[in-house]
Design an enzyme around this catalytic site. Structure first.
Site, PDB file in Angstrom:
ATOM      1  N   LEU A  84       3.144   3.286 -20.578  1.00 50.58           N
ATOM      2  CA  LEU A  84       4.437   2.730 -20.142  1.00 50.58           C
ATOM      3  C   LEU A  84       4.601   1.358 -20.780  1.00 50.58           C
ATOM      4  O   LEU A  84       3.607   0.665 -21.038  1.00 50.58           O
ATOM      5  CB  LEU A  84       4.478   2.602 -18.613  1.00 50.58           C
ATOM      6  CG  LEU A  84       4.411   3.893 -17.799  1.00 50.58           C
ATOM      7  CD1 LEU A  84       4.407   3.577 -16.300  1.00 50.58           C
ATOM      8  CD2 LEU A  84       5.563   4.826 -18.137  1.00 50.58           C
ATOM      9  N   ASP A  85       5.855   0.939 -20.973  1.00 46.13           N
ATOM     10  CA  ASP A  85       6.123  -0.394 -21.518  1.00 46.13           C
ATOM     11  C   ASP A  85       5.720  -1.460 -20.495  1.00 46.13           C
ATOM     12  O   ASP A  85       5.624  -1.181 -19.288  1.00 46.13           O
ATOM     13  CB  ASP A  85       7.627  -0.560 -21.796  1.00 46.13           C
ATOM     14  CG  ASP A  85       8.131   0.440 -22.828  1.00 46.13           C
ATOM     15  OD1 ASP A  85       7.319   0.912 -23.643  1.00 46.13           O
ATOM     16  OD2 ASP A  85       9.338   0.741 -22.795  1.00 46.13           O
ATOM     17  N   ALA A  86       5.597  -2.709 -20.981  1.00 47.76           N
ATOM     18  CA  ALA A  86       5.188  -3.812 -20.097  1.00 47.76           C
ATOM     19  C   ALA A  86       6.149  -3.983 -18.917  1.00 47.76           C
ATOM     20  O   ALA A  86       5.734  -4.280 -17.797  1.00 47.76           O
ATOM     21  CB  ALA A  86       5.105  -5.111 -20.891  1.00 47.76           C
TER      22      ALA A  86
END
Ligand code: URA
Length: 214
Positions: A84-86
């Site tokens: 997942l993205d930050a």
């Protein structure tokens, strides 16, 4: 503590209640405590509720890795099954089992990932059919695989996709002129994020959850 758990019949090996502390396990024995897989001799399967501003790389970079939130033995044997993205929150699956994580990440396996998405602009019902038939992403050949879009309110939707291209959800909405302002993963295959887990918490998967990925 281990003996007390054995005495209370809380421990199973391969589904059988074990009371004998001398019971021999092998590399492949699935050891469960209170129905959750805990064996470190065999493979490990974990869900974590990812907080914002953490990353799914194994090494800390600008933000800390989600693995740094876990106080767990042999962390170097674990990897993240689908990043997942930050700024994305929610369900992250972590395992030592490469074949299992391949079933989650390979687009050929059709493992659905469901996201709760908040959008900058209201969305129209017409997009349900557009997302179902596939979207052309910038710098990408072909269309995205059929996705299920469910409208919850004008600016909130649920989206289920079965592939994991780079920033896929954000790029799908950008392709139709909208912008994702909040992204949260609720579910991978049949595995739902446990509502008991506050951001940053994790637990072992139950055997049923592990087996649900096929
Ligand atoms: N799609 C995105 O754009 N970001 C994520 O973190 C996951 C899916």
């Amino acid at each position: 503590m281990a003996k007390k758990a054995l005495h209370r019949s809380d421990v199973t090996c391969d589904g059988i209640v074990i009371k004998d502390s001398g019971f021999q396990v092998t590399e492949n024995t699935v050891v469960c405590l209170d129905g959750q897989v805990i064996s470190v001799v065999g493979e490990r399967y974990i869900m974590l509720n990812k907080p914002v501003d953490t990353i799914c790389s194994t090494i800390d970079e600008v933000y800390p890795s989600v693995l740094s939130l876990m106080d767990i033995e042999k962390i170097d044997t674990l990897h993240i099954a689908g990043r997942l993205d930050a700024d994305t929150t929610g369900l992250v699956l972590i395992t030592s089992d490469g074949q299992w994580s391949h079933k989650i990440t390979s687009p050929k396996k059709d493992c659905g990932k469901r996201y709760l998405v908040e959008l900058a602009d209201p969305i129209s019902e017409d997009l349900v059919a557009v997302f179902a038939s596939g979207i052309e992403l910038r710098n990408e050949d072909g269309l995205t695989k059929p996705a299920i879009l469910e409208l919850l309110s004008p600016q909130q939707v649920r989206l289920t996709i079965s592939e994991g291209k780079y920033h896929q959800v954000k790029r799908m909405f950008a392709a139709v002129g909208n912008k994702v302002v909040n992204l949260h993963r609720e579910c991978v295959g049949q595995i739902e994020l446990d509502p008991e887990l506050v951001p940053g918490d994790w637990r072992y998967l139950t055997q049923e959850e592990v087996d649900s990925i096929s």
